[in-house]
Design a protein around this motif. Structure first.
Motif, PDB file in Angstrom:
ATOM      1  N   ASN A  99      -2.710   2.735   5.694  1.00 61.33           N
ATOM      2  CA  ASN A  99      -3.044   2.779   4.600  1.00 61.33           C
ATOM      3  C   ASN A  99      -1.900   2.690   2.888  1.00 61.33           C
ATOM      4  N   PRO A 100      -3.089   1.384   1.686  1.00 60.65           N
ATOM      5  CA  PRO A 100      -2.187   1.387   1.369  1.00 60.65           C
ATOM      6  C   PRO A 100      -1.006   1.940   0.835  1.00 60.65           C
ATOM      7  N   VAL A 101       0.090   1.554   0.553  1.00 57.69           N
ATOM      8  CA  VAL A 101       1.783   2.536   0.318  1.00 57.69           C
ATOM      9  C   VAL A 101       2.641   1.605  -1.088  1.00 57.69           C
ATOM     10  N   GLY A 102       1.597   0.780  -1.514  1.00 54.61           N
ATOM     11  CA  GLY A 102       2.101  -0.398  -2.445  1.00 54.61           C
ATOM     12  C   GLY A 102       1.709  -1.984  -2.199  1.00 54.61           C
ATOM     13  N   ALA A 131      -4.969  -0.455  -8.675  1.00 51.46           N
ATOM     14  CA  ALA A 131      -5.479  -1.409  -8.130  1.00 51.46           C
ATOM     15  C   ALA A 131      -5.063  -1.734 -10.056  1.00 51.46           C
ATOM     16  N   SER A 132      -4.652  -0.314 -10.697  1.00 49.73           N
ATOM     17  CA  SER A 132      -3.508  -0.603 -11.772  1.00 49.73           C
ATOM     18  C   SER A 132      -2.972  -1.357 -11.325  1.00 49.73           C
ATOM     19  N   ALA A 133      -1.353  -1.141 -10.259  1.00 50.73           N
ATOM     20  CA  ALA A 133      -0.377  -1.925  -9.898  1.00 50.73           C
ATOM     21  C   ALA A 133      -0.450  -3.569 -10.199  1.00 50.73           C
ATOM     22  N   LEU A 134      -1.847  -3.254  -8.985  1.00 49.25           N
ATOM     23  CA  LEU A 134      -2.336  -4.833  -8.854  1.00 49.25           C
ATOM     24  C   LEU A 134      -2.247  -5.911  -9.962  1.00 49.25           C
ATOM     25  N   LEU A 135      -2.896  -4.667 -10.718  1.00 51.59           N
ATOM     26  CA  LEU A 135      -3.429  -6.427 -11.841  1.00 51.59           C
ATOM     27  C   LEU A 135      -1.937  -6.037 -12.767  1.00 51.59           C
ATOM     28  N   SER A 136      -1.414  -5.283 -12.936  1.00 53.20           N
ATOM     29  CA  SER A 136      -0.352  -5.224 -13.854  1.00 53.20           C
ATOM     30  C   SER A 136       0.431  -6.438 -13.409  1.00 53.20           C
ATOM     31  N   LEU A 137       1.113  -6.486 -11.935  1.00 58.20           N
ATOM     32  CA  LEU A 137       1.690  -7.502 -11.483  1.00 58.20           C
ATOM     33  C   LEU A 137       1.309  -9.094 -11.593  1.00 58.20           C
ATOM     34  N   GLU A 138      -0.269  -9.014 -11.668  1.00 59.95           N
ATOM     35  CA  GLU A 138      -1.434 -10.337 -12.182  1.00 59.95           C
ATOM     36  C   GLU A 138      -0.602 -10.821 -13.205  1.00 59.95           C
ATOM     37  N   LEU A 139      -1.312  -9.773 -13.963  1.00 62.24           N
ATOM     38  CA  LEU A 139      -1.006 -10.092 -15.637  1.00 62.24           C
ATOM     39  C   LEU A 139       0.671 -10.765 -15.471  1.00 62.24           C
ATOM     40  N   HIS A 148       1.335   8.268  -3.925  1.00 66.30           N
ATOM     41  CA  HIS A 148       0.330   8.627  -3.301  1.00 66.30           C
ATOM     42  C   HIS A 148      -0.755   7.604  -3.599  1.00 66.30           C
ATOM     43  N   PHE A 149      -1.682   7.985  -2.402  1.00 64.22           N
ATOM     44  CA  PHE A 149      -2.887   6.686  -2.340  1.00 64.22           C
ATOM     45  C   PHE A 149      -4.408   6.830  -3.174  1.00 64.22           C
ATOM     46  N   GLU A 150      -3.756   6.455  -4.534  1.00 61.56           N
ATOM     47  CA  GLU A 150      -5.218   6.279  -4.975  1.00 61.56           C
ATOM     48  C   GLU A 150      -5.439   4.949  -5.282  1.00 61.56           C
ATOM     49  N   VAL A 151      -6.844   5.166  -5.486  1.00 60.73           N
ATOM     50  CA  VAL A 151      -7.669   3.450  -5.148  1.00 60.73           C
ATOM     51  C   VAL A 151      -6.471   2.893  -6.534  1.00 60.73           C
TER      52      VAL A 151
END
Length: 178
Positions: free
Chosen positions: A81-84, A49-57, A42-45
């Motif tokens: 739309n962003p999907v991942g 954003a939490s997925a991107l932040l977790s990958l970066e950490l 589901h597209f929710e910002v």
């Protein structure tokens, strides 16, 4: 040079040469890259954003968004739309992440018996999914931010030519395959 890279150069390469037949040094199988991927249904910002932040950490490298190439009515996704999000690790960062995975994450997973090998195994890549991501120490500290993370898809890409070489290479890296 990381511990696993040194182990590959000193031990695994010689084991591969003794087990299989190669005419050139370039033919010796090696780990090329590791691809980490989150697919958000589901597209929710907030989720992306939490997925991107977790990958970066977890990887110490900034991830990139993956946008849908075409619209899908059943999944309610529009084109663009962003999907991942995805991160590609190479060279030293790849070996560092694999060492962290083998030494910290797999032993701390509950009821972990190993990674099952699928019947339809690819020749050059091996993929598996991690569902419990709180076992990463970087995500454990900010637990409340990463509660609703989707499963993490991990793909190990090699340059092997047969399935036997791929399984031997992964087992020699001490990956817990069942």
């Amino acid at each position: 040079m990381s511990i696993l890279e040194n182990y590959y150069k000193k031990v695994i390469q010689y084991d591969l040469i003794n087990k299989f037949f190669y005419t050139h040094l370039n033919e010796i199988p090696q780990l090329k890259k590791i691809i980490l991927n989150f697919g958000c249904k589901h597209f929710e910002v907030r989720n992306i954003a939490s997925a991107l932040l977790s990958l970066e950490l977890v990887t110490m490298k900034q991830g990139s968004l993956v946008k849908s190439k075409r619209s899908n009515i059943l999944l309610k996704i529009r084109k663009g739309n962003p999907v991942g999000c995805v991160v590609v690790l190479k060279k030293n960062m790849m070996y560092t992440f694999l060492f962290k995975l083998l030494s910290d994450v797999f032993p701390s997973l509950k009821d972990f018996k190993g990674i099952s090998v699928p019947k339809k195994l690819g020749v050059t890549s091996f993929s598996f999914t991690l569902k419990d991501l709180i076992s990463f120490k970087e995500l454990e500290k900010q637990f409340y931010l990463f509660i609703n993370l989707p499963p993490l898809n991990v793909t190990l890409v090699t340059n092997t030519k047969t399935k036997e070489e791929l399984l031997y290479l992964l087992r020699s890296f001490k990956l817990p395959l069942v």
